[in-house]
Design a protein around this motif. Structure first.
Motif, PDB file in Angstrom:
ATOM      1  N   ILE A 169      32.751  46.481  26.426  1.00  0.00           N
ATOM      2  CA  ILE A 169      32.445  45.153  26.963  1.00  0.00           C
ATOM      3  C   ILE A 169      33.148  44.136  26.078  1.00  0.00           C
ATOM      4  O   ILE A 169      32.845  44.026  24.885  1.00  0.00           O
ATOM      5  CB  ILE A 169      30.930  44.889  26.988  1.00  0.00           C
ATOM      6  CG1 ILE A 169      30.228  45.944  27.845  1.00  0.00           C
ATOM      7  CG2 ILE A 169      30.640  43.493  27.521  1.00  0.00           C
ATOM      8  CD1 ILE A 169      28.717  45.829  27.823  1.00  0.00           C
ATOM      9  N   LYS A 222      26.807  51.533  30.412  1.00  0.00           N
ATOM     10  CA  LYS A 222      27.834  50.659  29.870  1.00  0.00           C
ATOM     11  C   LYS A 222      27.939  50.886  28.365  1.00  0.00           C
ATOM     12  O   LYS A 222      26.946  50.724  27.634  1.00  0.00           O
ATOM     13  CB  LYS A 222      27.505  49.180  30.132  1.00  0.00           C
ATOM     14  CG  LYS A 222      27.558  48.777  31.597  1.00  0.00           C
ATOM     15  CD  LYS A 222      28.987  48.706  32.116  1.00  0.00           C
ATOM     16  CE  LYS A 222      29.033  48.233  33.553  1.00  0.00           C
ATOM     17  NZ  LYS A 222      30.418  48.168  34.087  1.00  0.00           N
ATOM     18  N   LYS A 243      28.865  49.687  24.831  1.00  0.00           N
ATOM     19  CA  LYS A 243      28.966  48.353  24.234  1.00  0.00           C
ATOM     20  C   LYS A 243      30.382  48.046  23.767  1.00  0.00           C
ATOM     21  O   LYS A 243      30.846  46.914  23.872  1.00  0.00           O
ATOM     22  CB  LYS A 243      27.999  48.233  23.061  1.00  0.00           C
ATOM     23  CG  LYS A 243      26.530  48.275  23.453  1.00  0.00           C
ATOM     24  CD  LYS A 243      25.651  48.137  22.221  1.00  0.00           C
ATOM     25  CE  LYS A 243      24.179  48.232  22.586  1.00  0.00           C
ATOM     26  NZ  LYS A 243      23.311  48.128  21.375  1.00  0.00           N
ATOM     27  N   LYS A 253      27.824  39.666  24.331  1.00  0.00           N
ATOM     28  CA  LYS A 253      27.773  40.353  23.038  1.00  0.00           C
ATOM     29  C   LYS A 253      27.627  39.340  21.920  1.00  0.00           C
ATOM     30  O   LYS A 253      28.375  38.372  21.835  1.00  0.00           O
ATOM     31  CB  LYS A 253      29.052  41.171  22.836  1.00  0.00           C
ATOM     32  CG  LYS A 253      29.152  42.399  23.709  1.00  0.00           C
ATOM     33  CD  LYS A 253      30.443  43.155  23.466  1.00  0.00           C
ATOM     34  CE  LYS A 253      30.470  43.752  22.077  1.00  0.00           C
ATOM     35  NZ  LYS A 253      31.669  44.601  21.867  1.00  0.00           N
ATOM     36  N   TYR A 256      31.579  39.322  27.763  1.00  0.00           N
ATOM     37  CA  TYR A 256      30.360  39.208  28.549  1.00  0.00           C
ATOM     38  C   TYR A 256      30.469  40.080  29.800  1.00  0.00           C
ATOM     39  O   TYR A 256      31.552  40.513  30.194  1.00  0.00           O
ATOM     40  CB  TYR A 256      30.073  37.758  28.948  1.00  0.00           C
ATOM     41  CG  TYR A 256      31.138  37.137  29.819  1.00  0.00           C
ATOM     42  CD1 TYR A 256      31.089  37.262  31.202  1.00  0.00           C
ATOM     43  CD2 TYR A 256      32.197  36.428  29.263  1.00  0.00           C
ATOM     44  CE1 TYR A 256      32.062  36.706  32.011  1.00  0.00           C
ATOM     45  CE2 TYR A 256      33.173  35.864  30.051  1.00  0.00           C
ATOM     46  CZ  TYR A 256      33.099  36.004  31.424  1.00  0.00           C
ATOM     47  OH  TYR A 256      34.059  35.455  32.219  1.00  0.00           O
ATOM     48  N   LEU A 257      29.334  40.334  30.412  1.00  0.00           N
ATOM     49  CA  LEU A 257      29.247  41.121  31.643  1.00  0.00           C
ATOM     50  C   LEU A 257      28.277  40.408  32.570  1.00  0.00           C
ATOM     51  O   LEU A 257      27.171  40.041  32.170  1.00  0.00           O
ATOM     52  CB  LEU A 257      28.743  42.540  31.334  1.00  0.00           C
ATOM     53  CG  LEU A 257      28.372  43.416  32.537  1.00  0.00           C
ATOM     54  CD1 LEU A 257      29.624  43.806  33.323  1.00  0.00           C
ATOM     55  CD2 LEU A 257      27.638  44.675  32.080  1.00  0.00           C
ATOM     56  N   HIS A 296      30.827  55.723  30.484  1.00  0.00           N
ATOM     57  CA  HIS A 296      30.984  54.311  30.855  1.00  0.00           C
ATOM     58  C   HIS A 296      31.214  54.162  32.356  1.00  0.00           C
ATOM     59  O   HIS A 296      32.051  54.851  32.939  1.00  0.00           O
ATOM     60  CB  HIS A 296      32.166  53.712  30.081  1.00  0.00           C
ATOM     61  CG  HIS A 296      32.331  52.244  30.267  1.00  0.00           C
ATOM     62  ND1 HIS A 296      31.426  51.321  29.805  1.00  0.00           N
ATOM     63  CD2 HIS A 296      33.318  51.526  30.895  1.00  0.00           C
ATOM     64  CE1 HIS A 296      31.835  50.108  30.112  1.00  0.00           C
ATOM     65  NE2 HIS A 296      32.976  50.191  30.770  1.00  0.00           N
TER      66      HIS A 296
END
Length: 518
Positions: free
Chosen positions: A239, A234, A236, A273, A242-243, A218
């Protein structure tokens, strides 16, 4: 509305009913303790009439009415058809243009104004208002009139702006795809965490699932095995919701009228997501437009607040923005970014004598065209510098134009070699070493003194930002190589900066010379 005609309208003195209400309306105690006050039920009285299409509203002072006074303190005249209003101040016998909220009236802002049901209905019908009080209805009409007047004044300024802005060509058909592939530099590979390392991930550039050749971590930086673009891994699961990718600049230059326009966009991508998938949305916000005429004179506009009233295109460059705690420099104003290449050929004739096309190639399409053209306006010599392949010196022309100007020895010379007081060999060295103004200064000294300065010494002097003027006190007794070696030895044995070491050295030699010490 003619003032003389307004004063001839029917007088509206306070009626006996109004006087009786005012006499009986005695102050009553409100609150308790330190918060005690005395208030009357009605803080103001009003009457109205319509004559010749003009609404007249008279305002009365309750204190004067309790003493038997029947004359109003203010008479407000409103003409709905022409969107006008005027106020006559009876107490001071003068006309006023102030709205009702700026009048010295006790009932200002209050809802407890006494008015008959007939007059109240008359005012509401004339003003077509659904406000709960007479005061609010009048204020709403007057504010609308003032807003319309202000809009007419503003349009005298903004209409020429809008005429020029309307010439802006539409966006290219593949603009959104170009922004996603070129404009936004930051890309990711999203993967699901697995023991032993994930074997597959989703590349945002490829927009496909790719097989991973190495174990992802990550936030680790790497390259996509498929498209070879730089990416950030990244997981998942790490997160939260949001990113958002870093906000970057993208430029679009288009032919426009008898010149061209350079449009600046702030671009980014939001990843969110949703269940087990990552959904992306591209943001492309146009922040600035600069119109250039055939003579390269510019008219800049930026998207921002106009007169603190609304957001629109405003003339000027938004160099400073309000952060809420004061103004700070707008980092996006001249920020370098990717430039859309397909439209550059259409504006190439305008750029022939600027060197911007060559600068775009030197920077591999990652430039700030507006910054370059602003530097060209103050230092036209940047065209020759750029076309000669002097990349670092070109950048310094934009960052520190005064330093570069000081290195131009013969301003009247058309040849770059002669203007810089160099020869062809030393200009070639400057290009090969990618030198800036400091290295140029040392090469000029080398040509004058005839003493060759090694390349690594030139690099070190420029890296440490040591100018000729900084150590000219010792150059008559030591070579540049010797000075470089001496300073490096002194630096290794102290925490002082090189600037402080040079200052101490100069001071010591000056004192020794005055005392006659070797």
């Amino acid at each position: 509305m003619k003032k003389s005609s307004l004063l001839k309208m029917k007088n509206l003195p306070a009626t006996e009913e109004m006087l009786a209400v005012a006499r009986e309306d005695v102050p009553v105690k409100v609150g308790s303790g330190w918060n005690t006050s005395y208030r009357c039920r009605y803080s103001g009285f009003a009457r109205s009439s319509v004559e010749g299409g003009i609404l007249k509203v008279t305002l009365y002072d309750p204190d004067a009415m309790r003493l038997g006074g029947t004359l109003p303190v203010y008479e407000i005249f409103m003409e709905k058809e022409k969107q006008q209003f005027l106020t006559y101040d009876r107490a001071h016998d003068k006309w006023r243009t102030a709205k009702i909220d700026y009048l010295e009236w006790q009932a200002k802002g209050a809802n407890n104004v006494w008015i008959s049901a007939v007059d109240d209905a008359q005012i509401r019908k004339y003003l077509a208002s659904d406000e709960k009080s007479v005061y609010r209805a009048i204020l709403k009409f007057q504010r609308a009139v003032r807003d319309a007047e202000l809009e007419r004044r503003h349009r005298k300024e903004t209409d020429p702006w809008d005429a020029e802005l309307s010439q802006t060509p539409p966006l290219p058909k593949d603009w959104e795809r170009w922004v996603n592939k070129v404009g936004i530099q930051e890309n990711y590979i999203f993967y699901d965490y697995r023991r032993g390392g994930a074997k597959y991930g989703y590349c945002t550039y490829c927009e496909k699932e790719v097989a991973l050749k190495q174990r992802p971590y990550h936030n680790a930086v790497g390259k996509c095995p498929r498209c070879r673009h730089k990416i950030t891994f990244k997981a998942k699961g790490k997160i939260t919701e949001y990113l958002r990718s870093p906000t970057e600049c993208a430029y679009l230059a288009q032919k426009c009228g008898d010149g061209f326009v350079v449009r600046q966009f702030q671009v980014s991508r939001l990843y969110r997501k949703e269940e087990d998938a990552i959904v992306s949305k591209t943001s492309c916000f146009e922040k600035q437009r600069i119109f250039y005429r055939a003579d390269l004179s510019s008219h800049p506009y930026h998207w921002g607040w106009y007169k603190q009233r609304r957001v629109r295109w405003v003339q000027g460059i938004d160099e400073y923005i309000n952060t809420g705690m004061g103004y700070s420099y707008n980092e996006y104003c001249y920020q370098p970014g990717s430039i859309y290449g397909k439209t550059l050929s259409s504006i190439a004739p305008f750029l022939v004598r600027t060197g911007l096309s060559e600068y775009v190639r030197l920077c591999r399409g990652h430039v700030s065209p507006n910054w370059y053209l602003a530097a060209w306006e103050s230092l036209p010599r940047i065209e020759q510098i750029c076309k000669a392949g002097l990349f670092r010196l070109t950048v310094e022309c934009m960052e520190n134009v005064k330093a570069v100007k000081s290195c131009i020895r013969q301003e009247s010379e058309t040849s770059l070699v002669k203007a810089l007081a160099l020869d062809t060999h030393r200009l070639s060295r400057l290009r090969t070493l990618n030198g800036g103004a400091i290295m140029l200064d040392w090469l000029q000294r080398e040509k004058c003194s005839g003493r060759i300065i090694p390349d690594h010494v030139l690099h070190w002097l420029e890296q440490e930002k040591i100018h000729v003027s900084d150590i000219d006190f010792i150059l008559d007794r030591m070579s540049e190589q010797q000075v470089c070696n001496y300073l490096q030895r002194q630096k290794s044995g102290t925490r002082d900066s090189l600037r402080q070491i040079i200052f101490t050295w100069r001071d010591y030699l000056s004192m020794a010379d005055k005392l006659g010490i070797n």
